[in-house]
Scaffold this active site. Structure first.
Site, short mmCIF file in Angstrom:
data_model
loop_
_atom_site.label_atom_id
_atom_site.label_comp_id
_atom_site.label_asym_id
_atom_site.label_seq_id
_atom_site.Cartn_x
_atom_site.Cartn_y
_atom_site.Cartn_z
N HIS A 19 0.93 -1.26 0.25
CA HIS A 19 0.03 -0.07 0.04
C HIS A 19 0.81 1.27 -0.09
CE1 HIS A 19 -3.29 -2.75 2.11
NE2 HIS A 19 -3.75 -2.52 1.04
N LYS A 43 -17.98 -6.19 8.25
CA LYS A 43 -16.84 -7.24 8.38
C LYS A 43 -16.32 -6.82 9.79
CE LYS A 43 -14.49 -6.53 3.82
NZ LYS A 43 -13.52 -5.93 2.98
N ARG A 92 -1.47 -6.45 -8.48
CA ARG A 92 -0.44 -7.19 -8.18
C ARG A 92 -0.22 -8.19 -9.22
NH1 ARG A 92 -2.76 -8.12 -2.60
NH2 ARG A 92 -4.26 -8.47 -3.93
N SER A 130 -3.08 -7.80 2.84
CA SER A 130 -3.42 -7.77 4.14
C SER A 130 -3.95 -8.81 4.85
CB SER A 130 -4.55 -6.52 4.21
OG SER A 130 -3.95 -5.17 3.95
O1 PNS Z 1 -8.85 -2.96 -0.14
P1 PNS Z 1 -10.13 -3.64 -0.78
O2 PNS Z 1 -10.86 -4.32 0.45
O3 PNS Z 1 -9.85 -4.44 -2.07
O4 PNS Z 1 -10.97 -2.38 -1.25
C1 PNS Z 1 -12.30 -2.67 -2.08
C2 PNS Z 1 -13.10 -1.29 -2.00
C3 PNS Z 1 -13.18 -0.57 -0.59
C4 PNS Z 1 -12.27 -0.40 -2.85
C5 PNS Z 1 -14.29 -1.57 -2.44
O5 PNS Z 1 -14.90 -2.65 -1.71
C6 PNS Z 1 -15.32 -0.59 -2.48
O6 PNS Z 1 -15.03 0.36 -3.43
N1 PNS Z 1 -16.32 -0.48 -1.69
C7 PNS Z 1 -17.33 0.72 -1.39
C8 PNS Z 1 -18.59 0.06 -1.83
C9 PNS Z 1 -18.90 0.32 -3.54
O7 PNS Z 1 -18.56 1.32 -3.94
N2 PNS Z 1 -19.16 -0.68 -4.16
C10 PNS Z 1 -19.18 -0.82 -5.53
C11 PNS Z 1 -17.66 -1.02 -6.08
S1 PNS Z 1 -17.97 -1.64 -7.91
#
Ligand code: PNS
Length: 185
Positions: A19, A43, A92, A130
């Site tokens: 990150h 979560k 990645r 993570s």
């Molecule tokens: O680090 P992560 O957990 O892979 O991040 C995922 C994240 C937070 C970017 C994604 O879950 C997100 O954008 N969630 C917010 C809800 C949302 O907008 N959902 C539609 C995304 S297509």
């Protein structure tokens, strides 16, 4: 002049060197980079949102154009609230691609003016996540070099007491051995 603001959304539970590598790269190409931690009540995170904010703030305080925030709801709506035109995500390996593509295209459908920008972290972090850091740390493995020292310390504080006890026993046993060796020498 028009400022290019980007958000870098994620869970960051915990923040890893991958990150931070991406934050460094993002800070160089965007005028402003907002590291945005998703507040997700569903979560059960290892670190609370407050703890994650604290760690990321400490780890990014040397960048003048990076700030840390939290958000709820749709990422695209949050991006609009902070005036971001870009959404930064790291890729990645090939395995990330499908999920990231799906998310990027859904976000584009929801808000076409928000551009997703993918960047690759350094190769040495290409296997890092993570989730794996949490698992390795919780099972007593070393995460040295994979997370910043601050995160390593905080992970130690979160460890299962059984592991802390076994680490303590190992440490005291090896201390006793050392002192026996010293006495003999
Ligand atoms: O680090 P992560 O957990 O892979 O991040 C995922 C994240 C937070 C970017 C994604 O879950 C997100 O954008 N969630 C917010 C809800 C949302 O907008 N959902 C539609 C995304 S297509």
């Amino acid at each position: 002049m028009h400022k290019v603001i980007a958000i870098y959304p994620g869970s960051f539970d915990p923040p890893t060197n991958g990150h931070l590598d991406l934050i460094e790269r993002g800070s160089k190409i965007f005028d402003e980079l907002v590291v945005a931690i998703l507040r997700n009540a569903e979560k059960a995170p290892l670190f609370s949102v407050t703890e994650r904010v604290g760690m990321l703030e400490a780890l990014t305080s040397h960048y003048e154009n990076v700030r840390v925030e939290t958000f709820d709801g749709l990422t695209v709506d949050y991006a609009a609230r902070v005036g971001a035109s870009s959404l930064l995500r790291g890729i990645r390996a090939l395995t990330d691609y499908e999920y990231e593509l799906q998310m990027a295209l859904m976000n584009r459908k929801l808000r076409p003016e928000l551009e997703t920008v993918f960047m690759m972290p350094a190769e040495k972090y290409s296997y890092l996540s993570s989730r794996l850091v949490r698992e390795v740390a919780q099972l007593g493995g070393s995460v040295k070099g994979l997370v910043p020292e601050l995160v390593e310390q905080n992970l130690r504080g979160k460890l299962d007491p059984a592991y802390q006890l076994s680490e303590f026993r190992e440490a005291t046993t090896s201390d006793k051995k050392k002192s026996r060796t010293r006495k003999r020498a």
